[in-house]
Design a protein around this motif. Structure first.
Motif, PDB file in Angstrom:
ATOM      1  N   ASP A   1       0.852  -1.189   0.000  1.00 13.93           N
ATOM      2  CA  ASP A   1       0.000   0.000   0.000  1.00 13.93           C
ATOM      3  C   ASP A   1       0.887   1.237   0.000  1.00 13.93           C
ATOM      4  OD1 ASP A   1      -1.914   1.960   0.228  1.00 13.93           O
ATOM      5  OD2 ASP A   1      -2.467   1.472   2.279  1.00 13.93           O
ATOM      6  N   ARG A   2       0.992   1.882  -1.144  1.00 16.01           N
ATOM      7  CA  ARG A   2       1.855   3.053  -1.262  1.00 16.01           C
ATOM      8  C   ARG A   2       1.039   4.349  -1.217  1.00 16.01           C
ATOM      9  NH1 ARG A   2       7.063   1.898  -2.778  1.00 16.01           N
ATOM     10  NH2 ARG A   2       7.237   3.962  -3.666  1.00 16.01           N
ATOM     11  N   SER A   3      -0.198   4.258  -0.790  1.00 21.44           N
ATOM     12  CA  SER A   3      -1.061   5.430  -0.719  1.00 21.44           C
ATOM     13  C   SER A   3      -0.543   6.427   0.310  1.00 21.44           C
ATOM     14  CB  SER A   3      -2.481   5.008  -0.335  1.00 21.44           C
ATOM     15  OG  SER A   3      -3.289   6.136  -0.081  1.00 21.44           O
ATOM     16  N   ILE A   4      -0.758   7.687   0.035  1.00 22.13           N
ATOM     17  CA  ILE A   4      -0.393   8.719   1.008  1.00 22.13           C
ATOM     18  C   ILE A   4      -1.643   9.290   1.689  1.00 22.13           C
ATOM     19  CG2 ILE A   4       1.796   9.320  -0.060  1.00 22.13           C
ATOM     20  CD1 ILE A   4       0.392  11.688  -1.392  1.00 22.13           C
ATOM     21  N   ARG A   5      -2.774   8.632   1.462  1.00 16.46           N
ATOM     22  CA  ARG A   5      -4.018   9.019   2.109  1.00 16.46           C
ATOM     23  C   ARG A   5      -4.032   8.456   3.520  1.00 16.46           C
ATOM     24  NH1 ARG A   5      -9.599   8.675  -1.124  1.00 16.46           N
ATOM     25  NH2 ARG A   5     -10.627  10.299   0.059  1.00 16.46           N
ATOM     26  N   ARG A   6      -4.454   9.259   4.486  1.00 22.50           N
ATOM     27  CA  ARG A   6      -4.483   8.839   5.883  1.00 22.50           C
ATOM     28  C   ARG A   6      -5.800   9.259   6.533  1.00 22.50           C
ATOM     29  NH1 ARG A   6      -0.821   6.609   3.973  1.00 22.50           N
ATOM     30  NH2 ARG A   6       1.361   6.608   4.587  1.00 22.50           N
TER      31      ARG A   6
END
Length: 85
Positions: free
Chosen positions: A7-12
């Motif tokens: 998971d390389r998403s930068i959404r938090r």
């Protein structure tokens, strides 16, 4: 070499509520800061309208400079051309 995270998403997820809602009129910050910023100089201190709210996101600039992820609410703004120029 280690494996890349799946998971390389930068959404938090954020616990805090957004400070603005779609339709809010805002004025961007006017001070200049050293280094790169996502707010171009011509849009500083200008009035805009929130057109979308995107939950929490890691700002790559602060993370790359070793200040940690520190996710923030992210917004899309619309500016009237007459206000910018």
């Amino acid at each position: 070499m280690g494996e890349a995270p799946q998971d390389r998403s930068i959404r938090r997820a954020l616990e805090s509520a957004p400070g603005f809602v779609v339709g809010d009129s805002v004025i961007t910050v006017s001070q200049s800061v050293p280094g790169h910023t996502r707010l171009p100089a011509y849009a500083r201190g200008k009035r805009g309208v929130i057109t979308a709210s995107h939950d929490g996101w890691v700002l790559p600039d602060s993370n790359a400079h070793g200040r940690g992820e520190a996710p923030e609410h992210l917004y899309t703004l619309r500016f009237d051309g007459a206000d910018l120029w």
